[in-house]
Design a protein around this motif. Structure first.
Motif, short mmCIF file in Angstrom:
data_model
loop_
_atom_site.label_atom_id
_atom_site.label_comp_id
_atom_site.label_asym_id
_atom_site.label_seq_id
_atom_site.Cartn_x
_atom_site.Cartn_y
_atom_site.Cartn_z
N ALA A 13 0.02 1.25 -0.08
CA ALA A 13 -0.49 -0.12 0.05
C ALA A 13 -1.66 -0.20 1.03
CB ALA A 13 0.64 -1.05 0.49
N VAL A 14 -1.56 0.53 2.15
CA VAL A 14 -2.65 0.53 3.13
C VAL A 14 -3.90 1.17 2.53
CG1 VAL A 14 -3.41 1.43 5.36
CG2 VAL A 14 -1.12 0.48 5.13
N VAL A 15 -3.73 2.29 1.82
CA VAL A 15 -4.87 2.94 1.16
C VAL A 15 -5.48 2.01 0.12
CG1 VAL A 15 -5.52 4.83 -0.39
CG2 VAL A 15 -4.06 5.29 1.59
N TRP A 16 -4.65 1.33 -0.63
CA TRP A 16 -5.13 0.39 -1.65
C TRP A 16 -5.98 -0.71 -1.00
CZ3 TRP A 16 -3.39 0.18 -7.01
CH2 TRP A 16 -3.88 -0.94 -7.71
N ILE A 17 -5.46 -1.30 0.07
CA ILE A 17 -6.20 -2.39 0.73
C ILE A 17 -7.49 -1.87 1.33
CG2 ILE A 17 -6.11 -4.08 2.60
CD1 ILE A 17 -3.03 -4.13 2.17
N ALA A 18 -7.44 -0.71 2.00
CA ALA A 18 -8.66 -0.14 2.60
C ALA A 18 -9.69 0.17 1.52
CB ALA A 18 -8.30 1.11 3.38
N SER A 19 -9.25 0.70 0.39
CA SER A 19 -10.17 1.01 -0.70
C SER A 19 -10.80 -0.24 -1.28
CB SER A 19 -9.43 1.78 -1.81
OG SER A 19 -8.91 3.00 -1.34
N SER A 20 -10.05 -1.34 -1.28
CA SER A 20 -10.55 -2.58 -1.88
C SER A 20 -11.68 -3.22 -1.08
CB SER A 20 -9.41 -3.58 -2.03
OG SER A 20 -9.01 -4.09 -0.76
N LEU A 21 -11.87 -2.78 0.16
CA LEU A 21 -12.93 -3.37 1.00
C LEU A 21 -14.30 -2.77 0.71
CD1 LEU A 21 -11.04 -3.50 4.43
CD2 LEU A 21 -11.26 -5.28 2.68
N LEU A 52 -6.46 -11.28 2.33
CA LEU A 52 -6.26 -10.09 3.17
C LEU A 52 -5.20 -10.34 4.24
CD1 LEU A 52 -7.16 -7.22 3.59
CD2 LEU A 52 -9.05 -8.04 5.00
N LYS A 53 -5.16 -11.55 4.79
CA LYS A 53 -4.13 -11.88 5.78
C LYS A 53 -2.74 -11.72 5.17
CE LYS A 53 -6.86 -15.29 8.38
NZ LYS A 53 -7.03 -16.74 8.63
N ALA A 54 -2.56 -12.23 3.96
CA ALA A 54 -1.25 -12.16 3.31
C ALA A 54 -0.85 -10.71 3.08
CB ALA A 54 -1.29 -12.92 1.98
N LYS A 55 -1.80 -9.89 2.63
CA LYS A 55 -1.49 -8.47 2.38
C LYS A 55 -1.14 -7.75 3.67
CE LYS A 55 -4.51 -8.10 -1.68
NZ LYS A 55 -5.78 -7.53 -2.20
N LEU A 56 -1.85 -8.02 4.73
CA LEU A 56 -1.61 -7.33 5.99
C LEU A 56 -0.30 -7.79 6.64
CD1 LEU A 56 -5.24 -7.26 7.40
CD2 LEU A 56 -3.93 -5.36 6.43
N LEU A 57 0.05 -9.04 6.45
CA LEU A 57 1.37 -9.48 6.92
C LEU A 57 2.48 -8.76 6.15
CD1 LEU A 57 0.84 -13.34 7.39
CD2 LEU A 57 1.22 -11.63 9.19
N GLY A 58 2.21 -8.50 4.87
CA GLY A 58 3.17 -7.73 4.08
C GLY A 58 3.32 -6.30 4.61
N ILE A 59 2.21 -5.69 5.01
CA ILE A 59 2.26 -4.34 5.60
C ILE A 59 3.07 -4.36 6.89
CG2 ILE A 59 0.88 -2.51 6.65
CD1 ILE A 59 0.60 -2.63 3.64
N LEU A 60 2.85 -5.38 7.71
CA LEU A 60 3.59 -5.51 8.96
C LEU A 60 5.09 -5.65 8.69
CD1 LEU A 60 3.16 -5.73 12.05
CD2 LEU A 60 3.08 -8.23 11.75
#
Length: 365
Positions: free
Chosen positions: A186-194, A136-144
């Motif tokens: 990407a943000v929707v994808w990550i939020a949905s994955s939780l 999750l850290k890697a994905k969120l750094l990508g969003i940033l």
């Protein structure tokens, strides 16, 4: 040696704390998606009101403060008067009119800064609290990183309209909107994955649904990019009939390929831009309906079939909004509704694809 006693109450508190932090992360990400949605809508208003070139300088820090005095407003207005858009499009604009278009562009840039802070500060907080997995850290750094890139692309787009043109380059507008759309998805994808979901789809059906969902998501992003070209070329204000384009399902080839070299037609030809946008809309609707019918046949009364039906209805609604926008020659309210609905469709497509792909990944693990 003294054995450490197991503390069930402490373990329960730890699980409760982790669960609470997980919910907080999900709420943060859905809130971030809502901010990006608002950013895209305001960006659409900026384009439709011809406001994007009203601020002729890029000031990442000091630009957060709008003009506060009459002298400041006059100075900004003088900067605007130096670019071709003022002399060729709005030569009669007064200070009041300038303030109106300045407000839209300033609001758009302010939202960009707010989104940056709304990404960075909670990320630091949840990272420090240990609420984020390595993945999750890697994905969120990508969003940033995508957010930072979007700021540079936005200025690159604006810069294209400050000399030699009276509007921003439509291909840069398309890149700007596509980058925002990819970030939103990407943000929707990550939020949905939780969110944990029970398995409900047979493996043989999952493969077909995976193909449908990937195709729909790719087509939605393609359609958004084509829509940006239509907006940049003002191609929505020509051929304002439906379902025919001036009496034709497909315009004559010489109109679709009127520019030379041939590749220029894909970025500069209003006829081809609108035709591509229409045809992609039909293809997207056909694919969304196919997924819905397939899901209803093979996995009825499941979350997967409900998601597919909702997505198909959203695509159909968006197509109808697009037709109304075209026939009415793009009034501001219709243009904004059309762009907002496109992002809603994108969010539904991303959530649908994530759920299907996540279930397939769990089966293969």
């Amino acid at each position: 040696m003294t054995e450490l006693a197991y503390d069930p109450a402490g373990a329960a508190r730890s699980r409760s704390r982790a669960s609470g932090l997980g919910r907080a992360v999900a709420i943060w990400l859905w809130g971030l998606a809502a901010l990006i949605f608002l950013m895209v809508v305001v960006g659409g208003a900026t384009r439709l009101t011809e406001s994007g070139l009203s601020i002729t300088q890029w000031k990442p820090l000091t630009g957060i403060v709008p003009p506060l005095s009459q002298a400041d407003w006059l100075a900004e207005f003088e900067n605007y008067k130096r670019i071709p858009q003022y002399s060729e499009v709005f030569p009669d604009m007064d200070l009041g009119g300038f303030r109106f278009i300045f407000f839209w562009e300033w609001s758009h840039r302010l939202l960009g800064r707010v989104i940056g802070l709304a990404t960075l500060l909670p990320l630091i907080f949840f990272w420090a609290k240990g609420a984020l997995s390595f993945d999750l850290k890697a994905k969120l750094l990508g969003i940033l990183a995508l957010g930072g890139l979007q700021g540079f692309v936005g200025w690159w787009m604006v810069k294209s309209g400050l000399s030699g043109r009276v509007e921003v380059a439509q291909e840069r507008l398309a890149i700007h909107l596509l980058l925002a759309s990819v970030t939103f998805a990407a943000v929707v994808w990550i939020a949905s994955s939780l969110k944990d979901r029970p398995a409900e789809v047979p493996t043989r059906v999952l493969s077909r649904l995976k193909g449908f969902s990937a195709g729909i998501l790719a087509l939605v992003l393609t359609q958004i990019g084509l829509g940006a070209l239509v907006a940049g070329l003002r191609a929505g204000r020509v051929f304002n009939t439906w379902p025919l384009m001036e009496g034709h399902i497909a315009p004559p080839l010489d109109q679709l390929t009127s520019l030379s070299p041939l590749w220029r037609n894909f970025v500069d030809n209003m006829v081809l831009a609108q035709f591509q946008h229409r045809m992609t809309a039909y293809a997207l609707l056909a694919l969304a309906l196919s997924q819905a019918l397939y899901a209803l046949r093979y996995v009825p009364a499941t979350r997967s079939s409900r998601r597919a039906v909702i997505l198909a209805c959203a695509v159909a609604t968006q197509l109808l909004i697009g037709v109304a926008t075209l026939v009415l020659a793009v009034p501001l309210w219709a243009g904004l509704l059309h762009q907002a609905a496109a992002i809603v469709v994108l969010g539904l497509a991303a959530a649908n694809a994530e759920a299907i792909w996540a279930e397939r990944s769990r089966r293969m693990a």
